[in-house]
Each structure stands twice: as structure tokens, then as C-alpha cells.
Design an enzyme around this catalytic site. Sequence first.
Site, short mmCIF file in Angstrom:
data_model
loop_
_atom_site.label_atom_id
_atom_site.label_comp_id
_atom_site.label_asym_id
_atom_site.label_seq_id
_atom_site.Cartn_x
_atom_site.Cartn_y
_atom_site.Cartn_z
CE1 TYR A 1 -61.15 -7.20 16.00
CE2 TYR A 1 -63.19 -6.47 16.34
CZ TYR A 1 -61.91 -6.32 16.58
OH TYR A 1 -61.56 -5.17 17.08
NE ARG B 1 -61.72 0.87 24.98
CZ ARG B 1 -62.28 1.31 23.93
NH1 ARG B 1 -62.50 2.24 23.77
NH2 ARG B 1 -62.11 0.44 22.85
CE LYS C 1 -60.82 -3.26 15.32
NZ LYS C 1 -61.93 -2.49 14.99
CD GLU D 1 -58.98 -1.06 16.87
OE1 GLU D 1 -60.07 -1.07 17.17
OE2 GLU D 1 -58.54 -0.44 15.64
CG ASP D 2 -59.26 -2.16 21.60
OD1 ASP D 2 -60.37 -1.06 21.26
OD2 ASP D 2 -59.65 -3.11 21.64
CG ASP E 1 -61.35 1.10 14.05
OD1 ASP E 1 -62.07 1.56 13.30
OD2 ASP E 1 -61.71 0.07 14.52
CG ASP E 2 -60.91 1.92 19.72
OD1 ASP E 2 -61.61 0.80 19.40
OD2 ASP E 2 -59.55 1.86 19.87
CG ASN F 1 -68.42 -5.19 20.06
OD1 ASN F 1 -69.20 -5.96 20.12
ND2 ASN F 1 -67.90 -4.30 18.99
#
Length: 555
Positions: free
Chosen positions: A104, A157, A175, A246-247, A269-270, A410
Amino acid sequence: MSAAASLSSHEPHLPHGVELLRHPLLNKATAFSEEERDQLGLRGLLPPRVVNLELQVERVLAQLRCKSNDLEKYIFLSALQQRNETLFYKLLIDHLEETMPIIYTPTVGQACLEYGSILRHPRGLWITSNDRGRIASVLRNWPQTNVRVIVVTDGERILGLGDLGAYGMGIPVGKLALYSACAGVHPSECLPITIDVGTENPRFLDDPFYIGLPQKRVRGEAYEALMDEFIAATQEVFPGCLVQFEDFANHNAFTLLEKWRDRICCFNDDIQGTAAVAVAGLIAASKETGKPLTDQTVLFLGAGEAGTGIAGLFVRALVEAGMSEAEARKRCWFVDSKGLLVAGRDTKLPSHKAPYAHEAPQAATLAEAVERIRPTALIGVAGIGPAFTPEILQRMGEYNHRPIIFALSNPTSKAECTPVQAYEATGGRAIYASGSPFAQVEIGGRTFRPGQGNNVYIFPGVGLGVLAANTPTVTDTMFLAAARALAAETTPEDLAQGCVYPKLTRIREVSLKVAQATVVEATRLGLARNDLGATPEDAISALMFQPSYPTLVTD
């Protein structure tokens, strides 16, 4: 729970010979016993020496360490996961501090950028905008029918790297590896998915070797209809499964969460995972500053999913501590691409920003905002790289005896500052955390162990708790309970070393505590459909996957 136990109800027969060696959840490679080799058609297909799982871990660890760079290590671990999941997860669990930065952050960012060139064997499902009307049938192509967790992205993203389209698959794959390694969700119950609706990245659109749809992104009503069908299909094919977004880009992330959060078991999660790990860090840091959480004022660089998600959970924590919601929101300030977010600056603000547009004079830069607000905590989530300059850090140290500096963007190249910069600018007084891992630091004769505010402390444990309790939805109060549980696991020794998070070596223990807090909160809300008792820790622990080889034949 062994691999065989999880798969027994779904396997029409135990594979034999080469077919068995190609089954990643049942393959034991050189650990197959003499009896298994005879009865399962493996004699001669393997080197003759029988070795145990522990020796196999030592061998693959030595092979891993011989790789020339982290991307080569990522490729090696991906291949290992593809052929022998028990060995893969045993290696991860036993050496998590060494392997997690490879599977990750930060290495997964580079892996996503080069996903097309390093792809050896597809993993997960790609669902495209061309699959309208047949998404359920695509989901049924997945070989496992007992899926309980889906991590899905549309690749727009990815971390702080932008639109990577189909190459974003590295994120859900990574993940879900952490779900199994860190919280014991069985690998057979995990499904990574990328929704490919195209990309705006000109590099990929012009690349004949790009593996995704070579088209501009589908947007508007067509995108919404595709996602509606996708969500409906997940619940049809895998009833009650947890969906982790996610993203996704800001607009879609907030829209999807608000549309589905009260209708299916899902979270982003973000927004929510990042919020919980950051709030946990603030709770732990408050112990060091000597100021309660209600005395903290936070200035965020970045007003997207992560920043407003953290602020929302922070506000909830302050309200539960007795503060009014209006007053709690005034403890949160934002700097975005247009400067300090204040009332009257824009005629129409997005709904996630509007609650934090306070009455105040404008400030064009982060440095000006720090001067004006004088926050106790500075949190970076903009993904724009080194924005916490020595001057800004020095000012934070002047205004606070123990300034809280969280550089959470990140991958590593996007971090707002390094721990060395934070400690040097504040005379070693900063309480620092980052999104990517950094090595320990020697400053003024003192050794600091920078904390990594990694969502891995939260999302696997919350997911495990949600699955154990069998909740129909996931609430923000569950994430606040998880944040408090995580903060409680930070020891005085951790804090003395400058770390606001527990050691990663304790991650399965920490995930169990987070899962327990999630179950207790779900039970309090009346959402737990499984009764795990007043102290559910033992029941949850019994559900956790432990990587060990099953005995496939008897004497």
C-alpha cells in the site's frame, strides 16, 4: 478460519494436480505432505522436499529483500498473492512494518501509475460503462459467491495522483489485502472492483497500451444510472455485502455517500475512514498538549473529502463533549485553492464546504491564515506537496507549546512536510503525524518515531465489526467510536516517542478493539442483527482469518 473451511461450501470438488497448484487459496506449494502429494496427484509436480509454512515465509522474505526497488517488490508480492494466498498473508502479518509500505502507501501509488506495464495477472473485476444492463451478470463471473466486502473505485482521484482510470485497480486490491492481513476478513470474502467510465488523463488516452477504455469520462445522468445499477447489482448478487467507496473525485464521493449511506451497508474511506484516524490522532495528541479536545482549533489545508470529513467527525466529538454544533464548527477553518474559506468569499459554496465559511477577513495564503487563526493543530490533506514551510511551522511553534502538525497527504511526494522539518522548526516540540511512513528521527539527542495516520488503523476494524454485527448501514457514530478505541490503544510509551498511533505490529490487536467498539455502537443504535453479547471481543476474534494450511487429506 482456514481456507478450506471458508471454501468448502462453494467447491464442487477438491481440485487435483496442476489445478490445485493454481488455486491460490488451497495451494500449499512445497508444504504439501507426502500423503497429499500421493492422493491429490501432485507427485512429481513439486520439488521433493516438504517444508513448513514458517520456512516458506523465511524463503520468500529473503527473495523479497533481494529485489532492487520497491516496485519490483510490489510485483513480487502481487505474484505471491496470486499463487499462494496463505503464504502471502502469513508473510504480511509476520512482517507488516516491512511489507505494508510495499503493498500500500507509498509504493501502491507508483504501482498504479505503471499498472498497465506491471500487470501480470488480472485481479478483481473491471465494470465499464459498456456494461449497462448486465452488471449483475458481470458480478456473477467472480468465482467466489460468499463475497462480504467490496472495495470499489472509479479511478478519478487516486491518492494525490489524480485521474488514473483503469490503473486505479491497485487501490481496491491493496485495501482488501489489508482487510485480510490487519483485521482477519477472509480473502475469499473480498472483491476489488474498478468502475471504468474512461479517463481525462491525456497520457493514457494517447497510449496504445493503456488497459482501460480509451475515452473521456462518462458523466452526468449516464454515470449516475451506471452507479445506481452497480449498487443494485451488488445487493442482488451478494446480499447485504459491505461496499467501501474509494478514491472517487469530490463531487461523486459526497453524492454517492449521501445517496446510499442510509439504504445499504456502505461507507467512504476517504471521508469517514480518514476522519476517524485523524480524530483519533487529535484525541491522543490532546493528552500530550495538556489541552482537552474542546480547546483545540484546527486549520485544514484542503477542503475536499478528507478535510471536511475530518472536520465533521471532529465537530461530532466536540458536540458529544457538550459544545454546541455552531461553536464546534467555528473550531474548524479551511484553506483551499482560493485562500481562507470565509463567509461571502464565494456566492455558492459546495454543501460540504458551506458549514465552515465563517465570518472573518480574507487571507490569501496558508501563512496568512495561520497568522490570523493561530490554530493549535494544522492538518494537510490537499495533496499538493510541501506546503508547510519552515516559516509556517515556526509560527505554529510560537503560538503553541506543543503544536499539532498532521501532514496526511499521500504518497510521500505529496506530504506537506517531513517529520525532520516539523521537529527542526519547532525545537522538537511538534506532535507530528503523516500519511506515508517515515523513518525515526534523531533531533537534539532525542529519538522520535513519527506516527503514520494511515486509514489501515480504522477501515479494516470497522469493516470487521460491521460484518460481525451484520448491520444494514454504517453510521458516523460508529467511526467516532472507532476513533476513540484507536486513541485508547496509543500507549504512554508511544506518546513519549512522539507517536500518536500504536505500533503497526499491534494492528490485528488494534483492529479487534476497533471492531468491538463498532459492534457496541451498532448494538446501542439497534442496528446489530447478530447478538454478540455485552463483550463481543471473543466472538469477533473467532471470526478472524488466520493464515494456516488446511489438511486436505486424511491418512
